[in-house]
Motif scaffolding. Structure first.
Motif, PDB file in Angstrom:
ATOM      1  N   CYS A 116      34.095  37.080  37.566  1.00  0.00           N
ATOM      2  CA  CYS A 116      35.167  36.809  38.613  1.00  0.00           C
ATOM      3  C   CYS A 116      34.494  35.821  39.356  1.00  0.00           C
ATOM      4  N   LEU A 127      40.507  32.110  42.744  1.00  0.00           N
ATOM      5  CA  LEU A 127      39.969  32.854  41.853  1.00  0.00           C
ATOM      6  C   LEU A 127      40.042  32.483  40.363  1.00  0.00           C
ATOM      7  N   VAL A 129      39.747  34.822  36.236  1.00  0.00           N
ATOM      8  CA  VAL A 129      38.188  35.563  36.284  1.00  0.00           C
ATOM      9  C   VAL A 129      38.809  35.178  33.994  1.00  0.00           C
ATOM     10  N   TRP A 137      40.590  33.092  29.437  1.00  0.00           N
ATOM     11  CA  TRP A 137      40.480  33.139  31.357  1.00  0.00           C
ATOM     12  C   TRP A 137      42.145  32.877  31.665  1.00  0.00           C
ATOM     13  N   LEU A 140      43.947  33.063  38.475  1.00  0.00           N
ATOM     14  CA  LEU A 140      44.986  34.201  40.042  1.00  0.00           C
ATOM     15  C   LEU A 140      45.856  32.815  40.558  1.00  0.00           C
ATOM     16  N   MET A 154      35.342  43.899  41.455  1.00  0.00           N
ATOM     17  CA  MET A 154      36.392  44.107  40.511  1.00  0.00           C
ATOM     18  C   MET A 154      35.835  45.429  39.856  1.00  0.00           C
ATOM     19  N   ASN A 156      37.475  47.783  36.387  1.00  0.00           N
ATOM     20  CA  ASN A 156      38.569  47.232  34.793  1.00  0.00           C
ATOM     21  C   ASN A 156      38.107  47.772  33.874  1.00  0.00           C
ATOM     22  N   ILE A 165      41.184  43.893  41.543  1.00  0.00           N
ATOM     23  CA  ILE A 165      39.966  42.736  42.149  1.00  0.00           C
ATOM     24  C   ILE A 165      40.221  43.484  44.150  1.00  0.00           C
ATOM     25  N   SER A 187      45.595  42.590  37.366  1.00  0.00           N
ATOM     26  CA  SER A 187      47.244  42.374  37.249  1.00  0.00           C
ATOM     27  C   SER A 187      47.758  42.588  35.723  1.00  0.00           C
TER      28      SER A 187
END
Length: 388
Positions: A116, A127, A129, A137, A140, A154, A156, A165, A187
């Motif tokens: 990030c 921001l 990712v 990528w 955001l 963060m 995942n 995040i 996400s």
């Protein structure tokens, strides 16, 4: 039967028939390629279109993840100006270009193959990712309230191909009073949600400090200051709470680290004029910090000498690696939890010996299957560059 001697005259160079490669079963080819180091995979993409397509096939990615587990890389950066990654498997540095328009971008968080990026120390944070291995990528959307970032975490989940995040930062109310807010990006919804009511201690922004929030056992953990303590954000309940654990006496520059499910803390311990560098583990049942390691005397003397005149340093890591960096100097000390050894990280030619840009670092596990929205970096943005 006697051995048959051969001379250089008996050996002939025979050109490989291209039809041999063309007729090689794709499954066998994938098995061979799956044993390559991850940076070699991206070099082999240029060989042919077939190899390039194999690299991102679901079958190959699954196979590669099984047979070639990646050791953590150590990313060092200087306020968005220099970013290099140390490959602990090959013991070499890779030059990692920052994939952003603005020069003021730095790595704010990392998790399971994703990074990030953002402008942490400037208002109106921006921001995105990125998976630096695949070069995909995701930009955001703007946060709803936060204008200046203090803490970022963060997590995942590669199984569900989603990530979250956490951002705690400053905003100003209608009376222009500075207050802290918490926002969570998911996400799956591609949206920010405002966290639950802040824990009362977060009313003072300076007490929260700045840095990484560490993910462990379903919560984000971070250090508070004046005095030092630990708070946690429960991602399911959307609440901050105090972690009731007594900090070691006379601790200096504490940092939290998560390594294979263990919540660790690295920091200094002052005893008169003596400063020891130690690592503690949180014993979750008794809720106490238990010392598990001390930096050896020789390395400690060298490390403490570089700290002067301040005594500020920063720790981070994952897997079996813990790294300690000094803000004003580029050498970094590394502790391997598996073989319990300390050493200096090899110097990187791109990082200055004396750094006025607040050298920082973060550990990163390169992965092919860490998913972001498949959007390649734009042509006018810097590309990732591999060296060596």
């Amino acid at each position: 039967m006697g051995a048959v001697a051969s001379t250089s005259e008996d050996i002939q160079m025979v050109a490989m028939d291209e039809s041999v490669w063309k007729s090689l079963p794709e499954d066998l080819m994938e098995r061979v390629l799956a044993w390559l180091p991850i940076h070699s995979l991206f070099r082999m993409r240029c060989v042919c279109k077939q190899w390039n397509s194999i690299l991102f096939s679901e079958r190959f990615v699954a196979r590669y993840t099984q047979v070639s587990p990646q050791k953590p890389w150590i990313i060092m950066y200087t306020a968005g100006r220099v970013s290099s990654a140390y490959d602990s498997s090959l013991k070499k540095w890779h030059d990692l270009a920052i994939p952003a328009m603005s020069p003021e971008k730095c790595v704010l968080a990392a998790s399971e193959g994703l990074l990030c990026y953002g402008n942490e120390f400037f208002p109106w944070p921006n921001l995105f990712v990125c998976n630096p291995m695949t070069k995909f990528w995701q930009h955001l959307p703007p946060m709803r309230f936060i204008k200046t970032i203090h803490v970022v975490g963060m997590v995942n989940d590669r199984a569900s191909k989603s990530y979250k995040i956490l951002v705690a930062g400053l905003f100003f109310d209608e009376a222009h009073n500075g207050r802290l807010a918490t926002e969570i990006f998911c996400s799956q919804t591609n949206a920010w949600a405002v966290g639950g009511k802040p824990w009362p201690i977060m009313a003072a922004a300076w007490k929260l400090g700045a840095g990484y929030a560490v993910w462990s056992m379903g919560s984000f953990y971070c250090i508070t200051f004046s005095p030092f303590g630990v708070i946690a954000y429960d991602i399911e309940r959307n609440l901050w709470d105090e972690v009731h654990v007594r900090m070691p006496a006379c601790i200096v520059s504490p940092s939290l680290v998560e390594c294979q499910g263990r919540l660790l803390m690295v920091g200094g311990c002052e005893e008169g004029n003596f400063l020891g560098i130690r690592i503690w583990e949180l014993e979750r049942i008794k809720m106490v910090w238990v010392e598990i390691e001390r930096m050896p005397r020789k390395l400690r003397r060298e490390f403490v000498e570089m700290l002067r005149p301040s005594r500020h340093f920063f720790g981070f890591g994952n897997g079996n690696i813990i790294c300690l960096t000094i803000s004003e100097s580029s050498p970094a000390a590394v502790f391997d939890l598996e073989d319990r050894t300390w050493k200096w990280l090899p110097g990187c030619p791109r990082l200055p010996d004396i750094n006025n840009w607040q050298l920082r670092g973060i550990s990163f596990e390169p992965q092919l299957d860490s998913f972001v929205i498949p959007k390649p970096l734009p042509l006018h943005a810097p590309r990732m560059i591999w060296v060596g």
